[in-house]
Motif scaffolding. Structure first.
Motif, PDB file in Angstrom:
ATOM      1  N   UNK A   1      -0.072   5.069 -16.907  1.00 13.17           N
ATOM      2  CA  UNK A   1       0.628   4.173 -15.996  1.00 13.17           C
ATOM      3  C   UNK A   1       0.074   4.202 -14.583  1.00 13.17           C
ATOM      4  N   UNK A   2      -1.005   4.962 -14.368  1.00 14.46           N
ATOM      5  CA  UNK A   2      -1.623   5.065 -13.038  1.00 14.46           C
ATOM      6  C   UNK A   2      -2.579   3.900 -12.841  1.00 14.46           C
ATOM      7  N   UNK A   3      -2.641   3.367 -11.626  1.00 12.63           N
ATOM      8  CA  UNK A   3      -3.475   2.198 -11.368  1.00 12.63           C
ATOM      9  C   UNK A   3      -4.563   2.436 -10.318  1.00 12.63           C
ATOM     10  N   UNK A   4      -4.230   3.059  -9.199  1.00 14.95           N
ATOM     11  CA  UNK A   4      -5.176   3.159  -8.082  1.00 14.95           C
ATOM     12  C   UNK A   4      -6.474   3.865  -8.483  1.00 14.95           C
ATOM     13  N   UNK A   5      -6.373   5.083  -9.008  1.00 12.84           N
ATOM     14  CA  UNK A   5      -7.581   5.841  -9.330  1.00 12.84           C
ATOM     15  C   UNK A   5      -8.388   5.147 -10.424  1.00 12.84           C
ATOM     16  N   UNK A   6      -7.697   4.645 -11.474  1.00 11.39           N
ATOM     17  CA  UNK A   6      -8.417   3.976 -12.560  1.00 11.39           C
ATOM     18  C   UNK A   6      -9.122   2.712 -12.071  1.00 11.39           C
ATOM     19  N   UNK A   7      -8.582   2.108 -11.031  1.00 17.15           N
ATOM     20  CA  UNK A   7      -9.177   0.901 -10.466  1.00 17.15           C
ATOM     21  C   UNK A   7     -10.401   1.234  -9.616  1.00 17.15           C
ATOM     22  N   UNK A   8     -10.326   2.336  -8.885  1.00 21.87           N
ATOM     23  CA  UNK A   8     -11.324   2.605  -7.843  1.00 21.87           C
ATOM     24  C   UNK A   8     -12.495   3.477  -8.265  1.00 21.87           C
ATOM     25  N   UNK A   9     -12.263   4.424  -9.183  1.00 18.89           N
ATOM     26  CA  UNK A   9     -13.364   5.356  -9.422  1.00 18.89           C
ATOM     27  C   UNK A   9     -14.624   4.672  -9.947  1.00 18.89           C
TER      28      UNK A   9
ATOM     29  N   UNK B   1     -12.977  -2.136  -0.154  1.00 21.86           N
ATOM     30  CA  UNK B   1     -12.092  -2.350  -1.310  1.00 21.86           C
ATOM     31  C   UNK B   1     -11.258  -1.113  -1.609  1.00 21.86           C
ATOM     32  N   UNK B   2     -11.880   0.046  -1.508  1.00 17.94           N
ATOM     33  CA  UNK B   2     -11.165   1.292  -1.767  1.00 17.94           C
ATOM     34  C   UNK B   2     -10.030   1.486  -0.771  1.00 17.94           C
ATOM     35  N   UNK B   3     -10.306   1.209   0.486  1.00 19.11           N
ATOM     36  CA  UNK B   3      -9.275   1.352   1.523  1.00 19.11           C
ATOM     37  C   UNK B   3      -8.103   0.407   1.246  1.00 19.11           C
ATOM     38  N   UNK B   4      -8.401  -0.832   0.908  1.00 14.27           N
ATOM     39  CA  UNK B   4      -7.343  -1.816   0.650  1.00 14.27           C
ATOM     40  C   UNK B   4      -6.546  -1.457  -0.600  1.00 14.27           C
ATOM     41  N   UNK B   5      -7.214  -0.933  -1.618  1.00  8.77           N
ATOM     42  CA  UNK B   5      -6.498  -0.506  -2.825  1.00  8.77           C
ATOM     43  C   UNK B   5      -5.532   0.622  -2.497  1.00  8.77           C
ATOM     44  N   UNK B   6      -5.935   1.513  -1.621  1.00 13.46           N
ATOM     45  CA  UNK B   6      -5.046   2.606  -1.217  1.00 13.46           C
ATOM     46  C   UNK B   6      -3.840   2.066  -0.444  1.00 13.46           C
ATOM     47  N   UNK B   7      -4.076   1.033   0.382  1.00 13.86           N
ATOM     48  CA  UNK B   7      -2.965   0.398   1.104  1.00 13.86           C
ATOM     49  C   UNK B   7      -1.953  -0.188   0.113  1.00 13.86           C
TER      50      UNK B   7
ATOM     51  N   UNK C   1      -1.432   0.771  -2.938  1.00 10.16           N
ATOM     52  CA  UNK C   1      -0.737   1.894  -3.568  1.00 10.16           C
ATOM     53  C   UNK C   1       0.402   2.393  -2.686  1.00 10.16           C
ATOM     54  N   UNK C   2       0.129   2.533  -1.399  1.00 11.51           N
ATOM     55  CA  UNK C   2       1.170   3.005  -0.470  1.00 11.51           C
ATOM     56  C   UNK C   2       2.336   2.004  -0.416  1.00 11.51           C
ATOM     57  N   UNK C   3       2.026   0.710  -0.449  1.00 14.12           N
ATOM     58  CA  UNK C   3       3.074  -0.298  -0.424  1.00 14.12           C
ATOM     59  C   UNK C   3       3.961  -0.219  -1.666  1.00 14.12           C
ATOM     60  N   UNK C   4       3.361   0.017  -2.816  1.00 13.35           N
ATOM     61  CA  UNK C   4       4.127   0.097  -4.057  1.00 13.35           C
ATOM     62  C   UNK C   4       4.970   1.373  -4.099  1.00 13.35           C
ATOM     63  N   UNK C   5       4.437   2.457  -3.563  1.00 10.26           N
ATOM     64  CA  UNK C   5       5.238   3.693  -3.453  1.00 10.26           C
ATOM     65  C   UNK C   5       6.467   3.422  -2.597  1.00 10.26           C
ATOM     66  N   UNK C   6       6.270   2.729  -1.479  1.00  9.04           N
ATOM     67  CA  UNK C   6       7.390   2.394  -0.600  1.00  9.04           C
ATOM     68  C   UNK C   6       8.397   1.490  -1.307  1.00  9.04           C
TER      69      UNK C   6
ATOM     70  N   UNK D   1      13.448   0.261 -13.748  1.00  4.54           N
ATOM     71  CA  UNK D   1      12.137  -0.345 -13.489  1.00  4.54           C
ATOM     72  C   UNK D   1      11.502   0.229 -12.233  1.00  4.54           C
ATOM     73  N   UNK D   2      10.226   0.538 -12.322  1.00  4.25           N
ATOM     74  CA  UNK D   2       9.447   0.964 -11.161  1.00  4.25           C
ATOM     75  C   UNK D   2       8.060   0.326 -11.244  1.00  4.25           C
ATOM     76  N   UNK D   3       7.480   0.035 -10.074  1.00  4.91           N
ATOM     77  CA  UNK D   3       6.128  -0.514 -10.021  1.00  4.91           C
ATOM     78  C   UNK D   3       5.118   0.556 -10.416  1.00  4.91           C
ATOM     79  N   UNK D   4       4.063   0.134 -11.060  1.00 10.16           N
ATOM     80  CA  UNK D   4       2.966   1.043 -11.413  1.00 10.16           C
ATOM     81  C   UNK D   4       1.940   1.039 -10.283  1.00 10.16           C
ATOM     82  N   UNK D   5       1.585   2.226  -9.831  1.00 14.05           N
ATOM     83  CA  UNK D   5       0.588   2.329  -8.762  1.00 14.05           C
ATOM     84  C   UNK D   5      -0.426   3.430  -9.031  1.00 14.05           C
TER      85      UNK D   5
END
Length: 551
Positions: free
Chosen positions: A387-395, A492-498, A500-505, A547-551
């Motif tokens: 269910x993780x998205x950020x790392x799988x997207x960026x690495x 792109x990596x920086x924006x993906x992290x942003x 992720x932070x938005x979805x955590x919030x 329900x929770x967003x996946x990040x």
């Protein structure tokens, strides 16, 4: 089935599932909600997903292969004289590549809005396939710069419907934790098509065989460019467009009878299976996957434009596609290894064991796009499981960064060929972009469809820009191109992290808001989910609160 369903044997459960698997069966005697019984549902759900996997997935994959082959055929044709025959300058050739985006990019947003409102995507998507196949075939008769530019503009319009439309259609059938792997399998078609698009057809007559047996498609570019030159007085690059366009037309016609529509009106599923399909998605997000009466296509577009995540996703996608812009020039990059045209094309192809001129000390070659396809599938499988998205997207992008660094550091054959593997594998990240958008903006469907169209449309501006960042005068080392790619993927990596932070919030905000009363369209979708699942509104509301967003 009745109140004694709990006593059904395994054979009886399978008989019930089989009984409702065909909407034409005269033996159907169950209500449309009977597959929701705890005894029957697991087997019924597996069968439903299997039906989708066997019909939807292969069809979309084959269309995706042809989508990219038809779009990228210009790059392959260039190696056999297209640029010389049409008297194109370097800047004109770059414009030929880039002009497709002039129609392809803006058309994606209205196309997805249309797709969300029409009831038969099984007609809409295949019609677009036929149109782009026809336009691709017509490219083979062009005589000058103006003609090929017009063909590229018009091929962009129907092709714009496919990728964002396919991702939206998948999101209407698969749950959040099924979507990433299916998307990657489909995107594997794109990665493999980079091999297919840069090799030629061996047997041009047996189009049906070529459609059904993909193992022959691996030789598409090499066969046509090396074997069709001068046949009937026609240049090989023109044959490339004629044949590939004809195959697309044929596939589009067949797809009309195979693709599904939506979970409420697909003709080859029974009412009970359609109900189950709707319930699965309602449970996944805690509300029905339907638009309310007030949520029109324009309302969905407005909601998407007002969501800051859509803007950030769009810029991130544009930046990553700029960083991955090498894909349109992969044959040219491979040519810097110093081999002939045919060997250069085959280096990009789906061939596991090739051995040319003692290359790499007589070792077997492991072509980059096969490696990329495997990485893409494994990465997406892991993303679904976790269910993780950020790392799988960026690495995978980080692997491209390493590949670029190697590329600017050495001109050795071994080093450059290894960097091509890392670069190709970078597309494993892009394969999850539309999935992450669908996960982050799940409801209402009108907003989700518009968001996918916006993100993919704006993102492809990166492809347009990249047409000018791999200039021939920067070859053979292409150091400036790689520096641009490094900067783009870092952004792109920086924006993906942003994101992720938005979805955590937003997940924390969901926790705070769960006790508040729901009103309007949001309440309507939860009520519809309760109706589909046979639950009280309070029970459906409780499920929604999970329900929770996946990040």
């Amino acid at each position: 089935m009745g109140s004694d369903s709990g006593s059904l044997s395994i054979e009886e459960k399978e008989a019930v599932v089989t009984k409702v698997s065909s909407p034409q069966s005269k033996e159907i005697a169950v209500e449309d909600g009977d597959l929701l019984s705890p005894d029957v549902r697991p087997a019924a759900e597996r069968q439903l997903v299997r039906h989708l996997d066997l019909r939807l997935m292969p069809t979309i994959i084959i269309i995706f292969i042809m989508n990219y082959i038809d779009r990228s055929a210009v790059s392959s044709a260039r190696l056999q004289g297209l640029q010389q025959d049409l008297n194109l300058s370097g800047i004109q050739y770059s414009t030929v590549l880039a002009v497709l985006c002039a129609s392809y990019v803006p058309a994606q947003i209205p196309s997805n809005m249309i797709l969300n409102r029409i009831s038969r995507p099984s007609y809409y998507i295949p019609a677009c396939v036929v149109l782009w196949g026809l336009t691709s075939a017509m490219t083979g008769v062009t005589k000058n710069y103006t003609g090929i530019v017009l063909c590229r503009i018009f091929i962009g319009l129907p092709e714009a419907a496919f990728y964002p439309g396919a991702m939206y259609l998948l999101s209407r059938w698969y749950t959040r934790k099924e979507l990433a792997f299916r998307s990657a399998v489909i995107y594997g078609g794109l990665l493999i098509s980079n091999a297919f698009g840069n090799v030629r057809l061996v047997i041009s007559i047996f189009l049906l065989v070529l459609v059904m047996d993909l193992t022959h498609l691996q030789l598409m570019a090499a066969g046509i460019l090396s074997g069709m030159q001068g046949k009937r007085g026609i240049a090989a690059w023109r044959w490339l467009f004629f044949i590939e366009g004809s195959i697309s037309i044929f596939i589009g016609i067949i797809a009309c009878f195979i693709l599904p529509d939506y979970p409420h009106n697909t003709r080859w599923l029974s009412p009970a299976q359609l109900r189950l399909a709707q319930v699965r998605l309602a449970e996944d997000a805690g509300e029905a996957d339907e638009d309310s009466a007030q949520e029109s296509a324009l309302v969905g577009l407005k909601l998407a434009l007002q969501d800051p995540k859509v803007l950030i996703f769009s810029i991130m996608n544009c930046s990553q596609l700029l960083g991955l812009g090498f894909i349109n020039f992969f044959p040219t990059i491979a040519a810097t290894l110093g081999f002939s045209t045919t060997v250069t094309l085959l280096l990009c192809a789906w061939v596991f064991f090739l051995n040319f001129e003692g290359f790499l000390n007589d070792r077997d070659l492991r072509p980059p796009w096969i490696f990329s396809t495997i990485v893409c599938a494994v990465n997406a499988w892991s993303a679904d499981r976790t269910g993780e998205r950020f790392f799988h997207h960026c690495w995978p992008w980080w692997g491209v960064l390493v590949g670029y660094i190697i590329g600017v550091s050495t001109m050795s054959v071994g080093g450059r060929y290894f960097s091509m593997f890392l670069m190709a594998a970078g597309y494993s990240g892009f394969a999850l972009t539309a999935v992450w958008v669908a996960n982050a903006i799940p409801r209402p469907p009108a907003k989700r469809s518009a968001a996918i169209g916006i993100v993919n449309g704006i993102g492809n501006i990166g492809n347009l820009i990249s047409s000018y960042t791999w200039k021939s005068q920067w070859g053979p080392n292409y150091h400036p191109s790689m520096y641009i790619g490094i900067a783009s993927l870092a952004l792109s990596t920086v924006l993906a992290f942003v994101i992720r932070c938005m979805l955590v919030y937003e997940n924390k905000k969901l926790e705070r808001d769960e006790s508040e009363d729901l009103k309007g369209a949001r309440r309507e979708r939860i009520e519809e989910a309760a109706r589909l699942e046979g639950l009280a509104f309070e029970q459906a509301l409780e499920r929604k609160r999970g329900f929770r967003y996946l990040y």
